[in-house]
Design a protein around this motif. Structure first.
Motif, PDB file in Angstrom:
ATOM      1  N   TRP A   1      18.959   3.916  -6.561  1.00  0.00           N
ATOM      2  CA  TRP A   1      19.558   2.741  -7.205  1.00  0.00           C
ATOM      3  C   TRP A   1      20.685   2.158  -6.374  1.00  0.00           C
ATOM      4  O   TRP A   1      20.869   0.941  -6.364  1.00  0.00           O
ATOM      5  N   VAL A   2      21.420   3.010  -5.668  1.00  0.00           N
ATOM      6  CA  VAL A   2      22.458   2.490  -4.781  1.00  0.00           C
ATOM      7  C   VAL A   2      21.808   1.694  -3.655  1.00  0.00           C
ATOM      8  O   VAL A   2      22.236   0.587  -3.329  1.00  0.00           O
ATOM      9  N   LEU A   3      20.748   2.249  -3.077  1.00  0.00           N
ATOM     10  CA  LEU A   3      20.051   1.552  -1.990  1.00  0.00           C
ATOM     11  C   LEU A   3      19.516   0.203  -2.462  1.00  0.00           C
ATOM     12  O   LEU A   3      19.706  -0.823  -1.797  1.00  0.00           O
ATOM     13  N   ARG A   4      18.859   0.186  -3.607  1.00  0.00           N
ATOM     14  CA  ARG A   4      18.216  -1.040  -4.094  1.00  0.00           C
ATOM     15  C   ARG A   4      19.210  -2.025  -4.698  1.00  0.00           C
ATOM     16  O   ARG A   4      19.209  -3.198  -4.342  1.00  0.00           O
ATOM     17  N   GLU A   5      20.031  -1.553  -5.616  1.00  0.00           N
ATOM     18  CA  GLU A   5      20.885  -2.450  -6.394  1.00  0.00           C
ATOM     19  C   GLU A   5      22.207  -2.790  -5.708  1.00  0.00           C
ATOM     20  O   GLU A   5      22.673  -3.917  -5.806  1.00  0.00           O
ATOM     21  N   GLN A   6      22.805  -1.822  -5.045  1.00  0.00           N
ATOM     22  CA  GLN A   6      24.104  -2.053  -4.419  1.00  0.00           C
ATOM     23  C   GLN A   6      23.960  -2.604  -2.999  1.00  0.00           C
ATOM     24  O   GLN A   6      24.721  -3.460  -2.585  1.00  0.00           O
ATOM     25  N   LEU A   7      22.983  -2.063  -2.261  1.00  0.00           N
ATOM     26  CA  LEU A   7      22.860  -2.432  -0.850  1.00  0.00           C
ATOM     27  C   LEU A   7      21.730  -3.422  -0.574  1.00  0.00           C
ATOM     28  O   LEU A   7      21.575  -3.889   0.549  1.00  0.00           O
ATOM     29  N   GLY A   8      20.934  -3.733  -1.572  1.00  0.00           N
ATOM     30  CA  GLY A   8      19.890  -4.750  -1.420  1.00  0.00           C
ATOM     31  C   GLY A   8      18.694  -4.325  -0.581  1.00  0.00           C
ATOM     32  O   GLY A   8      17.934  -5.172  -0.109  1.00  0.00           O
ATOM     33  N   LEU A   9      18.495  -3.023  -0.415  1.00  0.00           N
ATOM     34  CA  LEU A   9      17.369  -2.519   0.379  1.00  0.00           C
ATOM     35  C   LEU A   9      16.225  -2.177  -0.574  1.00  0.00           C
ATOM     36  O   LEU A   9      16.068  -1.051  -1.020  1.00  0.00           O
ATOM     37  N   THR A  10      15.423  -3.160  -0.873  1.00  0.00           N
ATOM     38  CA  THR A  10      14.414  -3.024  -1.925  1.00  0.00           C
ATOM     39  C   THR A  10      13.056  -2.522  -1.434  1.00  0.00           C
ATOM     40  O   THR A  10      12.116  -2.442  -2.226  1.00  0.00           O
ATOM     41  N   GLY A  11      12.946  -2.176  -0.168  1.00  0.00           N
ATOM     42  CA  GLY A  11      11.687  -1.631   0.338  1.00  0.00           C
ATOM     43  C   GLY A  11      11.392  -0.260  -0.234  1.00  0.00           C
ATOM     44  O   GLY A  11      10.236   0.121  -0.401  1.00  0.00           O
ATOM     45  N   THR A  12      12.411   0.503  -0.544  1.00  0.00           N
ATOM     46  CA  THR A  12      12.253   1.810  -1.175  1.00  0.00           C
ATOM     47  C   THR A  12      11.993   1.549  -2.652  1.00  0.00           C
ATOM     48  O   THR A  12      12.760   0.855  -3.303  1.00  0.00           O
ATOM     49  N   LYS A  13      10.911   2.096  -3.166  1.00  0.00           N
ATOM     50  CA  LYS A  13      10.458   1.744  -4.516  1.00  0.00           C
ATOM     51  C   LYS A  13      10.751   2.836  -5.543  1.00  0.00           C
ATOM     52  O   LYS A  13      10.797   4.015  -5.221  1.00  0.00           O
ATOM     53  N   TYR A  14      10.887   2.408  -6.792  1.00  0.00           N
ATOM     54  CA  TYR A  14      10.951   3.319  -7.932  1.00  0.00           C
ATOM     55  C   TYR A  14       9.525   3.505  -8.423  1.00  0.00           C
ATOM     56  O   TYR A  14       8.816   2.534  -8.675  1.00  0.00           O
ATOM     57  N   GLY A  15       9.109   4.741  -8.550  1.00  0.00           N
ATOM     58  CA  GLY A  15       7.767   5.011  -9.053  1.00  0.00           C
ATOM     59  C   GLY A  15       7.820   5.791 -10.345  1.00  0.00           C
ATOM     60  O   GLY A  15       7.616   5.250 -11.424  1.00  0.00           O
ATOM     61  N   CYS A  16       8.157   7.067 -10.248  1.00  0.00           N
ATOM     62  CA  CYS A  16       8.101   7.932 -11.425  1.00  0.00           C
ATOM     63  C   CYS A  16       9.472   8.362 -11.938  1.00  0.00           C
ATOM     64  O   CYS A  16       9.605   8.700 -13.106  1.00  0.00           O
ATOM     65  N   GLY A  17      10.465   8.401 -11.084  1.00  0.00           N
ATOM     66  CA  GLY A  17      11.799   8.828 -11.494  1.00  0.00           C
ATOM     67  C   GLY A  17      11.999  10.324 -11.575  1.00  0.00           C
ATOM     68  O   GLY A  17      13.071  10.791 -11.948  1.00  0.00           O
TER      69      GLY A  17
ATOM     70  N   ARG B   1      27.928   1.556   5.153  1.00  0.00           N
ATOM     71  CA  ARG B   1      27.910   0.586   4.053  1.00  0.00           C
ATOM     72  C   ARG B   1      28.756   1.097   2.898  1.00  0.00           C
ATOM     73  O   ARG B   1      28.686   2.275   2.543  1.00  0.00           O
ATOM     74  N   GLU B   2      29.522   0.209   2.294  1.00  0.00           N
ATOM     75  CA  GLU B   2      30.332   0.548   1.135  1.00  0.00           C
ATOM     76  C   GLU B   2      29.560   0.244  -0.141  1.00  0.00           C
ATOM     77  O   GLU B   2      28.767  -0.696  -0.196  1.00  0.00           O
ATOM     78  N   PHE B   3      29.827   1.070  -1.178  1.00  0.00           N
ATOM     79  CA  PHE B   3      29.189   0.850  -2.469  1.00  0.00           C
ATOM     80  C   PHE B   3      30.108   1.376  -3.559  1.00  0.00           C
ATOM     81  O   PHE B   3      31.029   2.130  -3.292  1.00  0.00           O
ATOM     82  N   GLU B   4      29.805   0.976  -4.765  1.00  0.00           N
ATOM     83  CA  GLU B   4      30.566   1.436  -5.916  1.00  0.00           C
ATOM     84  C   GLU B   4      29.582   1.868  -6.987  1.00  0.00           C
ATOM     85  O   GLU B   4      28.829   1.040  -7.518  1.00  0.00           O
ATOM     86  N   ALA B   5      29.553   3.180  -7.263  1.00  0.00           N
ATOM     87  CA  ALA B   5      28.649   3.711  -8.277  1.00  0.00           C
ATOM     88  C   ALA B   5      29.163   5.074  -8.731  1.00  0.00           C
ATOM     89  O   ALA B   5      29.900   5.739  -8.004  1.00  0.00           O
ATOM     90  N   GLU B   6      28.769   5.469  -9.913  1.00  0.00           N
ATOM     91  CA  GLU B   6      29.091   6.811 -10.417  1.00  0.00           C
ATOM     92  C   GLU B   6      28.400   7.842  -9.524  1.00  0.00           C
ATOM     93  O   GLU B   6      27.321   7.584  -8.984  1.00  0.00           O
TER      94      GLU B   6
END
Length: 167
Positions: A23-39, A11-16
């Motif tokens: 964030w690449v998985l969720r925002e760029q690739l649309g795979l939202t099953g992986t969750k943000y919890g604590c950071g 998969r191709e993506f564009e991010a720093e």
């Protein structure tokens, strides 16, 4: 464009480079099953596998992963929920709110791949994910069910399902 091997697809993506993998998985690739919890890599909601190793993706810079490494998210564990850990989770009604469960499932799948018959000490050492609903007893039971070949009745939990059957 940069590339990642996610769930068997390049998969191709564009991010720093310092952007967290999560964030690449969720925002760029649309795979939202992986969750943000604590950071800060403490809760485990963001757990994915990188080359089979459970990894907290919220603190892993995307630049630290290359296209040859294989990333598996909850969406890639199985296409239809047929992974033994997913089946045990359903059979034992593990989730309550469900927010942390994708990370828990990924951690459990990695543990069982490494140690097919884990002890309680192995589970304690490997499953460090945080569940605010407190489903730890059912998580442990589900892991043991998978280790015993998938028989949910071996868990010793008395769960009454809506259809009246008991597990």
């Amino acid at each position: 464009m940069a590339k990642l091997n996610v769930n068997g697809t390049l998969r191709e993506f564009e991010a720093e480079g310092d952007t967290p993998l999560l964030w690449v998985l969720r925002e760029q690739l649309g795979l939202t099953g992986t969750k943000y919890g604590c950071g800060v890599a403490m809760c485990g909601a963001c757990t994915v596998h990188i080359d089979g190793e459970p990894t907290r993706s919220c603190v892993r810079p995307v630049s630290s992963v290359n296209a040859e490494q294989k990333i598996v998210t909850i969406e890639g564990l199985s296409k239809d929920g047929s992974h033994p850990v997913q089946k045990a989770w359903v059979a034992l009604d593990v989730p309550q709110c469900g927010f942390c469960q994708s990370g828990m499932i990924m951690a459990a799948a990695a543990l069982l791949k490494q140690k097919p018959n884990p002890t309680d000490a192995d589970i304690n050492e490997s499953i460090t994910n945080i569940c605010r609903c407190g489903t730890y007893n059912r998580v442990r039971a589900a892991i043991k069910v998978v280790a015993k070949g998938g028989d949910a009745r071996s868990a010793g939990l008395s769960i009454k399902h809506v259809d009246g059957s008991t597990t």
